[in-house]
Structures are given as C-alpha cells and as structure tokens.
Design a protein around this motif. Structure first.
Motif, PDB file in Angstrom:
ATOM      1  N   ARG A 113       0.940  -1.334  -0.003  1.00 44.86           N
ATOM      2  CA  ARG A 113      -0.050   0.051   0.006  1.00 44.86           C
ATOM      3  C   ARG A 113       1.043   1.248   0.038  1.00 44.86           C
ATOM      4  NH1 ARG A 113      -4.935  -0.329   3.807  1.00 44.86           N
ATOM      5  NH2 ARG A 113      -6.019   0.457   2.237  1.00 44.86           N
ATOM      6  N   PRO A 114       1.249   1.701  -1.171  1.00 41.33           N
ATOM      7  CA  PRO A 114       1.936   3.148  -1.200  1.00 41.33           C
ATOM      8  C   PRO A 114       1.392   4.201  -0.852  1.00 41.33           C
ATOM      9  CG  PRO A 114       1.523   2.132  -3.601  1.00 41.33           C
ATOM     10  CD  PRO A 114       0.945   1.167  -2.647  1.00 41.33           C
ATOM     11  N   ALA A 122      -0.954   4.176   1.820  1.00 37.70           N
ATOM     12  CA  ALA A 122      -1.987   4.279   2.888  1.00 37.70           C
ATOM     13  C   ALA A 122      -1.274   3.523   3.981  1.00 37.70           C
ATOM     14  CB  ALA A 122      -3.400   3.571   2.507  1.00 37.70           C
ATOM     15  N   THR A 148       2.330  -4.970   5.841  1.00 39.78           N
ATOM     16  CA  THR A 148       3.620  -4.992   5.621  1.00 39.78           C
ATOM     17  C   THR A 148       4.365  -3.834   6.255  1.00 39.78           C
ATOM     18  OG1 THR A 148       3.035  -3.458   3.474  1.00 39.78           O
ATOM     19  CG2 THR A 148       3.753  -5.828   3.001  1.00 39.78           C
ATOM     20  N   TYR A 149       3.808  -3.666   7.433  1.00 41.03           N
ATOM     21  CA  TYR A 149       4.418  -2.493   8.305  1.00 41.03           C
ATOM     22  C   TYR A 149       5.576  -3.064   8.980  1.00 41.03           C
ATOM     23  CZ  TYR A 149       5.052   1.133  11.825  1.00 41.03           C
ATOM     24  OH  TYR A 149       5.594   1.904  12.602  1.00 41.03           O
ATOM     25  N   ILE A 150       6.755  -2.326   8.754  1.00 42.67           N
ATOM     26  CA  ILE A 150       8.121  -2.868   9.222  1.00 42.67           C
ATOM     27  C   ILE A 150       8.704  -1.846  10.327  1.00 42.67           C
ATOM     28  CG2 ILE A 150      10.370  -3.024   8.676  1.00 42.67           C
ATOM     29  CD1 ILE A 150       8.309  -5.238   7.126  1.00 42.67           C
ATOM     30  N   SER A 179      10.709  13.782   3.937  1.00 46.12           N
ATOM     31  CA  SER A 179       9.454  13.493   3.064  1.00 46.12           C
ATOM     32  C   SER A 179       9.399  12.015   2.907  1.00 46.12           C
ATOM     33  CB  SER A 179       9.549  14.150   1.784  1.00 46.12           C
ATOM     34  OG  SER A 179       8.074  13.996   1.164  1.00 46.12           O
ATOM     35  N   LYS A 180       8.209  11.215   3.380  1.00 43.53           N
ATOM     36  CA  LYS A 180       7.846   9.955   2.864  1.00 43.53           C
ATOM     37  C   LYS A 180       8.565   9.096   3.435  1.00 43.53           C
ATOM     38  CE  LYS A 180       4.585  10.974  -0.228  1.00 43.53           C
ATOM     39  NZ  LYS A 180       4.393  12.314   0.201  1.00 43.53           N
ATOM     40  N   MET A 181       9.091   9.433   4.705  1.00 52.39           N
ATOM     41  CA  MET A 181       9.798   8.206   5.263  1.00 52.39           C
ATOM     42  C   MET A 181       8.941   7.542   6.300  1.00 52.39           C
ATOM     43  SD  MET A 181      12.848   7.871   4.363  1.00 52.39           S
ATOM     44  CE  MET A 181      13.163   8.713   2.897  1.00 52.39           C
ATOM     45  N   GLY A 182       7.628   7.916   6.485  1.00 56.67           N
ATOM     46  CA  GLY A 182       6.768   7.063   7.331  1.00 56.67           C
ATOM     47  C   GLY A 182       6.470   7.948   8.565  1.00 56.67           C
ATOM     48  N   LYS A 183       6.252   8.992   8.531  1.00 51.22           N
ATOM     49  CA  LYS A 183       6.245   9.883   9.982  1.00 51.22           C
ATOM     50  C   LYS A 183       4.676   9.689  10.112  1.00 51.22           C
ATOM     51  CE  LYS A 183       7.665  13.856   8.171  1.00 51.22           C
ATOM     52  NZ  LYS A 183       8.281  13.446   6.757  1.00 51.22           N
ATOM     53  N   THR A 184       3.773   9.999   9.371  1.00 52.32           N
ATOM     54  CA  THR A 184       2.430   9.892   9.268  1.00 52.32           C
ATOM     55  C   THR A 184       2.231   8.179   9.735  1.00 52.32           C
ATOM     56  OG1 THR A 184       1.994  11.574   7.914  1.00 52.32           O
ATOM     57  CG2 THR A 184       0.175  10.245   8.527  1.00 52.32           C
ATOM     58  N   ILE A 185       2.485   7.290   9.317  1.00 48.82           N
ATOM     59  CA  ILE A 185       2.244   5.781   9.334  1.00 48.82           C
ATOM     60  C   ILE A 185       2.746   5.654  10.821  1.00 48.82           C
ATOM     61  CG2 ILE A 185       3.124   3.719   8.704  1.00 48.82           C
ATOM     62  CD1 ILE A 185       0.993   4.975   6.650  1.00 48.82           C
ATOM     63  N   ASP A 218       2.462  17.578   9.094  1.00 43.42           N
ATOM     64  CA  ASP A 218       2.904  18.578   7.967  1.00 43.42           C
ATOM     65  C   ASP A 218       2.804  20.201   8.501  1.00 43.42           C
ATOM     66  OD1 ASP A 218       3.584  16.548   6.049  1.00 43.42           O
ATOM     67  OD2 ASP A 218       1.467  16.501   5.380  1.00 43.42           O
ATOM     68  N   GLN A 228       8.081   3.948   0.368  1.00 43.48           N
ATOM     69  CA  GLN A 228       6.737   4.176  -0.479  1.00 43.48           C
ATOM     70  C   GLN A 228       7.010   3.530  -1.941  1.00 43.48           C
ATOM     71  OE1 GLN A 228       5.923   8.181  -1.880  1.00 43.48           O
ATOM     72  NE2 GLN A 228       3.426   7.710  -1.398  1.00 43.48           N
ATOM     73  N   GLN A 278       6.912  -0.203  -1.776  1.00 45.51           N
ATOM     74  CA  GLN A 278       5.561  -0.741  -1.695  1.00 45.51           C
ATOM     75  C   GLN A 278       4.942  -0.476  -3.323  1.00 45.51           C
ATOM     76  OE1 GLN A 278       3.556  -1.735   1.022  1.00 45.51           O
ATOM     77  NE2 GLN A 278       4.544  -0.898   2.468  1.00 45.51           N
TER      78      GLN A 278
HETATM   79  N1  LIG Z   1       6.925   1.249   8.762  1.00 47.75           N
HETATM   80  C1  LIG Z   1       6.743   1.198   7.521  1.00 47.75           C
HETATM   81  N2  LIG Z   1       6.903  -0.163   6.922  1.00 47.75           N
HETATM   82  C2  LIG Z   1       6.139  -0.181   5.495  1.00 47.75           C
HETATM   83  N3  LIG Z   1       5.879   0.683   4.747  1.00 47.75           N
HETATM   84  C3  LIG Z   1       5.927   2.064   5.261  1.00 47.75           C
HETATM   85  C4  LIG Z   1       6.378   2.123   6.598  1.00 47.75           C
HETATM   86  N4  LIG Z   1       6.301   3.593   6.820  1.00 47.75           N
HETATM   87  C5  LIG Z   1       5.943   4.217   5.585  1.00 47.75           C
HETATM   88  N5  LIG Z   1       5.750   3.161   4.753  1.00 47.75           N
HETATM   89  C6  LIG Z   1       5.158   3.244   3.339  1.00 47.75           C
HETATM   90  O1  LIG Z   1       5.546   4.881   2.727  1.00 47.75           O
HETATM   91  C7  LIG Z   1       4.224   5.563   2.708  1.00 47.75           C
HETATM   92  C8  LIG Z   1       4.572   7.024   3.000  1.00 47.75           C
HETATM   93  O2  LIG Z   1       4.725   6.976   4.503  1.00 47.75           O
HETATM   94  P1  LIG Z   1       4.172   8.438   5.155  1.00 47.75           P
HETATM   95  O3  LIG Z   1       2.860   9.056   4.425  1.00 47.75           O
HETATM   96  O4  LIG Z   1       4.017   7.820   6.692  1.00 47.75           O
HETATM   97  O5  LIG Z   1       5.479   9.303   4.954  1.00 47.75           O
HETATM   98  P2  LIG Z   1       5.476  10.789   5.770  1.00 47.75           P
HETATM   99  O6  LIG Z   1       6.944  10.889   6.278  1.00 47.75           O
HETATM  100  O7  LIG Z   1       4.308  11.141   6.540  1.00 47.75           O
HETATM  101  O8  LIG Z   1       5.372  11.621   4.403  1.00 47.75           O
HETATM  102  P3  LIG Z   1       5.152  13.252   4.210  1.00 47.75           P
HETATM  103  O9  LIG Z   1       6.315  14.050   4.549  1.00 47.75           O
HETATM  104  O10 LIG Z   1       4.957  13.383   2.757  1.00 47.75           O
HETATM  105  O11 LIG Z   1       3.931  13.553   5.029  1.00 47.75           O
HETATM  106  C9  LIG Z   1       3.226   4.828   3.235  1.00 47.75           C
HETATM  107  O12 LIG Z   1       1.883   5.045   2.604  1.00 47.75           O
HETATM  108  C10 LIG Z   1       3.654   3.296   3.197  1.00 47.75           C
HETATM  109  O13 LIG Z   1       3.434   2.688   1.861  1.00 47.75           O
END
Ligand SMILES: Nc1ncnc2c1ncn2[C@@H]1O[C@H](COP(=O)(O)OP(=O)(O)OP(=O)(O)O)[C@@H](O)[C@H]1O
Ligand SMILES: [Mg+2]
Length: 395
Positions: free
Chosen positions: A10-11, A13, A18-20, A52-58, A140, A234, A237
């Motif tokens: 899930r790129p 969401a 596949t949460y790591i 950006s996109k490193m998984g902060k929100t997740i 953000d 992302q 995924q």
């Molecule tokens: N712990 C994780 N395990 C697996 N996949 C992950 C994980 N964290 C993030 N991802 C993947 O990366 C995507 C982007 O993560 P996320 O939206 O949390 O990034 P972000 O740091 O909040 O980005 P932004 O700066 O754009 O807000 C997620 O939708 C998911 O597909």
C-alpha cells in the motif's frame, strides 16, 4: 482469507500487512518505542521530524491507533483558523451549536421555547481529549502560515501543561522556529528525528509482503528492489505492487519473483510520476541567448552538451542520493569516449550552480537537488527513480 496484492502493498495508505518496525540509529530503540515513550511523558510536546515520505504519519497511526488519533494538517490552517475549533471539530465535537430550551413564564405559567447558542471552551476540549485518551497529531506543520505556527505553539504550550497530548510533525529545518527553537517550549519537548531507510529494512517490505501473498522472493532480488527504492518505503511498496499487477495481467502463475520482471516493474512504476518537465528543463539548462553550447561525444554514439551530461550522470548506476563532485566528474568522463575533448572542472561546477539556480525559483516539484559545498544532493528519491526508469530517459 486470500489477500489481494493491493491490500498487502500500500504505497499511499497504512500498510497493515507490510508494516516494518525500524530501529532509530542513535538509540538502538525502535521508533515505535520512542514515540510511545514520548507520548507517555506528561507535560511534554513531541516533535517528530524527518524527510518526506519516510513514514512519519504511518508511525503516528501505528503507535496511537486509529481510535485514539486525531489528525490535523498544517494545510488545514489559514491565518484566521481557530486552533481549538479545529481540534474540536476533528475530534468529532461540535464546537458551536444551538439548543432549544423550554422556559415557563412565572406569572402566567405560559411556556415558550428559547434558542440558545453555545461554543465549547478550550478547557472543555482539553478535558475531552484527556478523558478519551486522544492524541492530537499536527501533521505537515510547515504548511501552516508562519504567524499561525507561532500562535499554535503558544496554545500547545499551555495545553500540554494540563495533560493534553500532542505531536507536531514536520520536515527537517522547516517550521523549527515555532517548536524546536522556541524558548518557551525548551525543556518541554521530546524530540524524535526519523532517519532515511536502509536497504535491509526496505528489503523486509518485499519479503514480508510476498510471503503474505504465498509468493517467494530471493534475498538478492529483494535487495535489488531495495537499492532501486532509494531509501523510500513508498517506492518499495509501489514497485512490489506493480510486480504483482504485471504478473496478474500476464496470467503468470509462477509463485516466485524472477529478476527478469524488475525492469518492467520499474518502468511501469514511473508512469504515475510527473517529472517530465523537471527533466527537460534540466537538460535544456539556462537560456544561452543564441550562443551554441559545446558538445561532447559519448560512448553511445551521440553528442551531448554539459547539461545533458550532468542529467545523464545523475541517472547512472548505482543510484546515489549524495554525489561528490568527483563522483559527478567520474560519471561524466565514463559516459564519454576516451580520446575526446572533456569538459573542464570549472565548467562543470558552473553548470551545477546554474542548474540549481534554474530549479530554485520554481514550484516545489522542481526542488529536486541541492548543490552545496562540492556535493550534489538529490532531494527527492522519486525524481531520481524517474530519471533512471522514466519514459524519456534516453531522449
Ligand atoms: N513502517 C513502514 N513499513 C512499511 N511501509 C511504510 C512504513 N512507513 C511508511 N511506509 C510506506 O511509505 C508511505 C509513506 O509514508 P508516510 O505517509 O507516513 O510518510 P511521511 O513521512 O508522513 O511523508 P510526508 O512527509 O509526505 O508527510 C506509506 O504510505 C507506506 O506505503
Ligand atoms: Mg505525512
């Protein structure tokens, strides 16, 4: 239950299957533990910063859970937005409303109904968050207008002292003045810095995901995808999902991921990325005002000017997000035939500086690189991936 590829990879969401979990480099503790620990400290505000996109929100969603998280974005604010009103509405409270009450006139005993308006007080909202164990995530935060950021910080300072729990999420070096450099908050902050992903962690996404789908992938194939994903979970995924789509469309019943599918999957993955204009602007370089640029002869039999060579050199293997000047020079020389005229060091440096200037004045999508103190940083992994595998690569 048979899982579908789109449920597993899930790129865009929450990746339930596949949460790591990763360890943070500095403390050897997992990010989940660190965030949980930070939330538990009463009276402190948590600041989560990472590229950006490193998984902060997740990460926030994982640790707090969808039941207890209240997510607002810096983009929800304009200069007039009332912070507490937003915090109330997002938590499902009606901030303002009307209610009718029946009153009796004492002398006549006549009844009449009266409409009254109310608005929730800040205290009531804080109480609600505390009673329900809610955590406010301001995601953000850098998107909020600067003056608003300072006002929000002020409100948070007071609220956290009363047990209100909040996490402020932002990109590195953005929005720092309101939170990390705010003297009012010093001594009341839990700081978490999220690092880029290492290939070994990225690899796990493919291994875990394909196993869930009853498929196998060899260690070295998972590794190749991880390297190509350029520190972006992302992208990882995305590529894995595309591998599944390609296999499905071709009615391939092979349960093993073969390396020969990778290139096609990479190319298909770039279809959704919009860097075409960025790449052509970089290749063209600044306006020459009628002057003709020097061309250099490459091993592929074609001639390129210096800007085209720089773009080509960035796209070369192995994919690297941080190139020293020597790396760039060596890559350019490698592209050119051996006994031809080579660009000078000075011209290369000048062109890199001009390229940066050209991109700087434009929209955010153009901010893909930073040429600083002899190092070329690629800021956006998706851009580099596009450059390597996008349709216009060989133009
Ligand atoms: N712990 C994780 N395990 C697996 N996949 C992950 C994980 N964290 C993030 N991802 C993947 O990366 C995507 C982007 O993560 P996320 O939206 O949390 O990034 P972000 O740091 O909040 O980005 P932004 O700066 O754009 O807000 C997620 O939708 C998911 O597909
Ligand atoms: Mg986010």
């Amino acid at each position: 239950m048979l899982l579908k590829a789109e449920d597993v990879f899930r790129p865009g969401a929450f990746p339930e299957y596949t949460y790591i979990s990763r360890k943070s480099a500095v403390s050897d503790l997992s990010y989940e533990f660190r965030l949980m620990q930070a939330i538990k400290v009463s009276g402190f505000l948590t600041s989560l910063v990472g590229p950006s996109k490193m998984g902060k929100t997740i990460l926030c969603e994982k640790v707090i859970g969808f039941e207890k998280i209240v997510e607002i974005s810096g983009a929800d604010f304009d200069e007039d937005t009332d912070f507490w009103q937003l915090a109330a509405v997002k938590a499902g409270l009606s901030y303002e409303g009307q209610f009718s009450s029946e009153k009796t006139i004492p002398d006549t005993n006549d009844k009449y109904s009266k409409k009254e308006t109310y608005s929730l007080t800040k205290d009531k909202i804080i109480e609600h968050y505390k009673n329900e164990n809610l955590v406010l995530v301001i995601d953000d935060f850098h998107y909020a207008p600067k003056v608003k950021r300072m006002q929000v910080a002020q409100q948070l300072k007071d609220a956290i002292r009363r047990g209100f729990k909040a996490i402020v999420v932002s990109l590195p070096h953005r929005a720092d003045e309101a939170i990390r450099q705010n003297a009012d908050l010093s001594g009341r902050l839990s700081l978490i810095n999220m690092e880029s992903w290492e290939v070994n962690d990225l690899k796990e996404i493919a291994k875990v995901g394909f196993e869930k789908l009853n498929m196998t992938i060899d260690e070295d194939v998972a590794m190749q995808i991880a390297v190509e994903s350029l520190s972006s979970p992302q992208l990882m995924q995305y590529i894995c999902l595309n591998i599944c789509t390609i296999l499905e469309m071709s009615d391939n019943n092979n349960h093993k991921i073969e390396p020969n599918i990778l290139e096609t999957a990479y190319r298909y993955t770039t279809a959704n990325f919009e860097y075409g204009d960025v790449v052509s602007l970089m290749r063209k370089g600044p306006n020459t005002r009628g002057k003709v640029r020097n061309k250099f002869r490459a091993k592929d039999g074609r001639e390129y000017d210096l800007y085209e060579l720089i773009v080509k050199s960035i796209a070369e293997s192995p994919p690297i997000m941080k190139l020293t000047f020597e790396n760039v020079k060596e890559r350019i020389f490698r592209l050119l035939i051996d006994d031809c005229k080579k660009p000078t060091q000075q011209s290369m440096k000048e062109s890199l500086a001009k390229l940066q200037e050209l991109l700087d004045g434009r929209e955010d999508i153009f901010k893909v690189l930073d040429w600083k103190e002899g190092v070329l940083y690629i800021l956006d992994p998706l851009f580099l991936f596009y450059l390597r595998w996008g349709g216009k690569r060989n133009v």
